[in-house]
Each structure stands twice: as structure tokens, then as C-alpha cells.
Motif scaffolding. Structure first.
Motif, PDB file in Angstrom:
ATOM      1  N   ARG A 180      63.731  74.322  72.147  1.00 50.09           N
ATOM      2  CA  ARG A 180      64.915  75.000  72.686  1.00 50.09           C
ATOM      3  C   ARG A 180      65.669  74.050  73.609  1.00 50.09           C
ATOM      4  O   ARG A 180      65.075  73.342  74.425  1.00 50.09           O
ATOM      5  CB  ARG A 180      64.500  76.251  73.453  1.00 50.09           C
ATOM      6  N   LEU A 181      66.969  74.037  73.505  1.00 56.57           N
ATOM      7  CA  LEU A 181      67.806  73.126  74.276  1.00 56.57           C
ATOM      8  C   LEU A 181      68.061  73.658  75.682  1.00 56.57           C
ATOM      9  O   LEU A 181      68.403  74.827  75.867  1.00 56.57           O
ATOM     10  CB  LEU A 181      69.152  72.918  73.557  1.00 56.57           C
ATOM     11  N   ASP A 182      67.890  72.779  76.664  1.00 52.69           N
ATOM     12  CA  ASP A 182      68.309  73.051  78.030  1.00 52.69           C
ATOM     13  C   ASP A 182      69.742  72.546  78.164  1.00 52.69           C
ATOM     14  O   ASP A 182      70.002  71.350  78.079  1.00 52.69           O
ATOM     15  CB  ASP A 182      67.396  72.325  79.012  1.00 52.69           C
ATOM     16  N   HIS A 183      70.689  73.440  78.373  1.00 56.27           N
ATOM     17  CA  HIS A 183      72.102  73.059  78.385  1.00 56.27           C
ATOM     18  C   HIS A 183      72.471  72.174  79.574  1.00 56.27           C
ATOM     19  O   HIS A 183      73.571  71.624  79.614  1.00 56.27           O
ATOM     20  CB  HIS A 183      72.973  74.312  78.359  1.00 56.27           C
ATOM     21  N   HIS A 184      71.565  72.035  80.548  1.00 54.67           N
ATOM     22  CA  HIS A 184      71.824  71.167  81.695  1.00 54.67           C
ATOM     23  C   HIS A 184      71.299  69.752  81.465  1.00 54.67           C
ATOM     24  O   HIS A 184      71.398  68.900  82.350  1.00 54.67           O
ATOM     25  CB  HIS A 184      71.193  71.755  82.956  1.00 54.67           C
ATOM     26  N   GLU A 185      70.777  69.503  80.277  1.00 58.10           N
ATOM     27  CA  GLU A 185      70.194  68.200  79.975  1.00 58.10           C
ATOM     28  C   GLU A 185      71.255  67.135  79.727  1.00 58.10           C
ATOM     29  O   GLU A 185      71.049  65.953  79.985  1.00 58.10           O
ATOM     30  CB  GLU A 185      69.284  68.336  78.747  1.00 58.10           C
ATOM     31  N   ILE A 186      72.412  67.549  79.203  1.00 53.91           N
ATOM     32  CA  ILE A 186      73.482  66.640  78.836  1.00 53.91           C
ATOM     33  C   ILE A 186      74.803  67.389  78.990  1.00 53.91           C
ATOM     34  O   ILE A 186      74.828  68.624  78.960  1.00 53.91           O
ATOM     35  CB  ILE A 186      73.290  66.142  77.389  1.00 53.91           C
ATOM     36  N   ILE A 187      75.892  66.662  79.195  1.00 54.90           N
ATOM     37  CA  ILE A 187      77.191  67.307  79.378  1.00 54.90           C
ATOM     38  C   ILE A 187      77.631  67.992  78.084  1.00 54.90           C
ATOM     39  O   ILE A 187      77.142  67.667  77.002  1.00 54.90           O
ATOM     40  CB  ILE A 187      78.255  66.293  79.842  1.00 54.90           C
ATOM     41  N   PRO A 188      78.564  68.959  78.153  1.00 59.82           N
ATOM     42  CA  PRO A 188      78.997  69.676  76.945  1.00 59.82           C
ATOM     43  C   PRO A 188      79.631  68.752  75.910  1.00 59.82           C
ATOM     44  O   PRO A 188      80.113  67.661  76.223  1.00 59.82           O
ATOM     45  CB  PRO A 188      80.018  70.683  77.495  1.00 59.82           C
ATOM     46  N   THR A 189      79.625  69.215  74.667  1.00 57.93           N
ATOM     47  CA  THR A 189      80.167  68.427  73.564  1.00 57.93           C
ATOM     48  C   THR A 189      81.627  68.052  73.794  1.00 57.93           C
ATOM     49  O   THR A 189      82.039  66.908  73.540  1.00 57.93           O
ATOM     50  CB  THR A 189      80.046  69.212  72.250  1.00 57.93           C
ATOM     51  N   GLU A 190      82.431  68.982  74.270  1.00 57.16           N
ATOM     52  CA  GLU A 190      83.859  68.711  74.484  1.00 57.16           C
ATOM     53  C   GLU A 190      84.054  67.572  75.472  1.00 57.16           C
ATOM     54  O   GLU A 190      84.905  66.693  75.279  1.00 57.16           O
ATOM     55  CB  GLU A 190      84.556  69.975  74.998  1.00 57.16           C
ATOM     56  N   SER A 191      83.263  67.555  76.545  1.00 60.74           N
ATOM     57  CA  SER A 191      83.369  66.477  77.527  1.00 60.74           C
ATOM     58  C   SER A 191      82.847  65.160  76.956  1.00 60.74           C
ATOM     59  O   SER A 191      83.414  64.095  77.200  1.00 60.74           O
ATOM     60  CB  SER A 191      82.595  66.841  78.798  1.00 60.74           C
ATOM     61  N   MET A 192      81.762  65.240  76.189  1.00 55.91           N
ATOM     62  CA  MET A 192      81.199  64.032  75.584  1.00 55.91           C
ATOM     63  C   MET A 192      82.197  63.389  74.636  1.00 55.91           C
ATOM     64  O   MET A 192      82.304  62.156  74.559  1.00 55.91           O
ATOM     65  CB  MET A 192      79.910  64.412  74.842  1.00 55.91           C
ATOM     66  N   ALA A 193      82.944  64.184  73.909  1.00 52.33           N
ATOM     67  CA  ALA A 193      83.896  63.667  72.937  1.00 52.33           C
ATOM     68  C   ALA A 193      85.056  62.930  73.601  1.00 52.33           C
ATOM     69  O   ALA A 193      85.778  62.183  72.939  1.00 52.33           O
ATOM     70  CB  ALA A 193      84.440  64.814  72.078  1.00 52.33           C
ATOM     71  N   ARG A 194      85.241  63.098  74.897  1.00 49.17           N
ATOM     72  CA  ARG A 194      86.342  62.470  75.617  1.00 49.17           C
ATOM     73  C   ARG A 194      85.949  61.168  76.319  1.00 49.17           C
ATOM     74  O   ARG A 194      86.792  60.519  76.933  1.00 49.17           O
ATOM     75  CB  ARG A 194      86.915  63.444  76.659  1.00 49.17           C
TER      76      ARG A 194
END
Length: 274
Positions: free
Chosen positions: A105-119
Motif C-alpha cells: 500500500r502506498l504512503d502518499h507522504h512518501e513522494i510529492i504528487p504526480t502533478e508536482s513531479m511532472a513540473r
């Protein structure tokens, strides 16, 4: 030292010491290549690919021993996939390579959101990055096996990422309960033998017979991840009101340890001296 970010609407210059991250038009896919120092001291390259359409991020890199690591963070389905393609030693009776996949199961605090990563963009791609924060090791006891033929219901990437992990595709009971609550069929998950009888079963380094079952451990570390967004304040509003804006990221490294059952020690050659 922290990483910073430029936004198009921000007029004051921001001093960048390590990495410039620019806000750009959001596309379907965006790739970022980052040079990092691996745990063995060698310089490697991480490839971070953000897919905004599927809402997932893929991180890939090659370790000094040739092992190819792929980690998928799937925000839409709360799934994290860790894949290791490990080169074998045929002269020692091992296969040419072995593929392990660990689904949790993914911990959403492990990495920044996809939208931010794409920028994210780099100004100096040739610099070797060092994470600002070194996080501890996440210890996962994998007590269930994933049925590869049905895994596509859980994550459409699994067939491409883990299709070769015929004897090494694992997950956890607690995580399967979460996914089953979301409508995933129970046939996808099968309990491993150690859930029935663990008496007398040793760890693989203590097992002398290479054909005896044992508990195996696999370790890895992601040396650089954008784990948090940073916010700054400007006084551009009326009456001197401060307006927060995204101005950078915080980078982290994180370790993983996976413990799991193998039917014989030959399937766990890397755990000989740990």
C-alpha cells in the motif's frame, strides 16, 4: 541545503544553489534524470517519470552490481510496486537473472504528487545530488503471493513491470484487505507457506542446505526522492497580504527491507552474509 522552485508568476528572483525547478505546462508524461551517489559510493542515474494521466510516478536506476530497480508509486490505486531484476551467477548454479516484485500500500507522504513531479526541471543536470534528509528503513514482512495472471485488476502496470516475477511476487495481508475492500477479487492473493507453519524455519544465511526453505531478506535504498513541497510567501497582494506559493522541494532518501519465504535457499543468494 534545500532545493528551490521558480514559478512563472513570481517576479522576485530566487537564489538557486543546487537545483532549479520550473513550473511548466503539465503534459501527460514528464521525465527527470538525476545523478546520485549510490550506497556503494558509485555515481548512478535515477530516472523519474511522472504520468499525470494515470496518476503514477516511476523511478528507475541501476545499482553498481548491475541490479535494475524499478519503483512505481500509483496514487490512483494506493499501490507501490518495487521491482528488482537481479543478475545471477550461472557458474554457481544460479539463473541468468531473477526478478522480484513487492507490492504494498502506498504512503502518499512518501513522494510529492504526480502533478508536482511532472513540473520538475533541472538547471544543472550534471551535478551529483545528495538527499537533504536520510529517512530510515521501512521493514515489510511479505506474507502473501500475488497471482500474476490476475494482477492487472489491481494495477495495469503490473503485467509490464512484474510479468517475469514468476517465483518472486509478494504482498502483505494487511494491504490485501485494503484492496479487497475496494473490490479486488480474493483469487489474486494466496497465503505463503509460512502462514501455516513457521516452526523451525530459519533465515537463509543460517540454512546450510541450498534446497531447504527459509526466510529471505532483500534490501534497497532510493537515494533521491522529492518527498515534500516547500512554500514561500510574497507580499504582492493588497494591503501587504502574504500569498503562499510553491517555491521548491525537499529531497529524501529512503531504505526498504523485504522479508519473505522462499521454498529453497537457492532463490536467495544475495542474503548469504547479511
Amino acid at each position: 541545503m534545500s532545493f528551490r522552485m521558480y514559478a512563472r508568476e513570481i517576479s522576485p528572483p530566487v537564489w538557486i544553489s543546487l537545483l532549479v525547478v520550473t513550473l511548466v505546462s503539465l503534459g501527460i508524461c514528464s521525465e527527470l534524470k538525476v545523478r546520485v551517489r549510490l550506497s556503494d559510493g558509485l555515481i548512478g542515474e535515477e530516472i523519474l517519470d511522472a504520468n499525470s494521466e494515470n496518476d503514477d510516478i516511476t523511478v528507475e536506476f541501476k545499482q553498481g552490481d548491475g541490479t535494475h530497480i524499478t519503483v512505481v508509486f500509483d496514487f490512483k490505486r494506493d499501490v507501490r510496486i518495487v521491482r528488482a531484476l537481479i543478475l545471477g551467477e550461472p557458474e554457481r548454479g544460479q539463473n541468468q537473472y531473477q526478478v522480484l516484485c513487492f507490492v504494498s500500500r502506498l504512503d502518499h507522504h512518501e513522494i510529492i504528487p504526480t502533478e508536482s513531479m511532472a513540473r520538475l526541471r533541472q538547471k544543472n543536470p550534471h551535478l551529483v545530488r545528495t538527499a537533504e534528509e536520510k529517512r530510515g528503513v521501512e521493514h515489510l514482512h511479505m506474507d502473501m503471493v500475488v497471482n500474476v495472471s490476475h494482477a492487472g485488476h489491481l494495477n495495469t502496470l503490473i503485467h509490464n513491470v512484474c510479468k517475469e516475477a514468476h517465483e518472486g511476487f509478494y504482498t502483505r495481508t494487511a494491504d490485501t484487505k485494503h484492496w479487497l475492500d475496494k473490490g479486488i477479487e480474493a483469487i489474486e492473493f494466496e497465503p505463503l507457506p509460512q502462514t501455516v507453519d513457521v516452526s523451525g524455519l530459519q533465515r537463509c544465511p543460517s540454512t546450510l542446505d541450498p534446497w531447504q526453505p527459509c526466510f529471505c531478506s532483500y534490501h534497497l535504498r532510493l537515494e533521491w526522492l522529492p518527498c515534500l513541497l516547500k512554500y514561500c510567501r510574497s507580499r504582492r497582494g493588497a494591503a501587504g497580504r502574504t500569498n503562499p506559493y510553491k517555491c521548491g522541494i525537499r529531497s529524501c532518501s529512503k531504505g526498504y527491507r523485504f522479508d519473505y519465504y522462499v521454498p529453497h535457499k537457492q532463490l536467495c543468494p544475495w542474503d548469504e552474509e547479511t
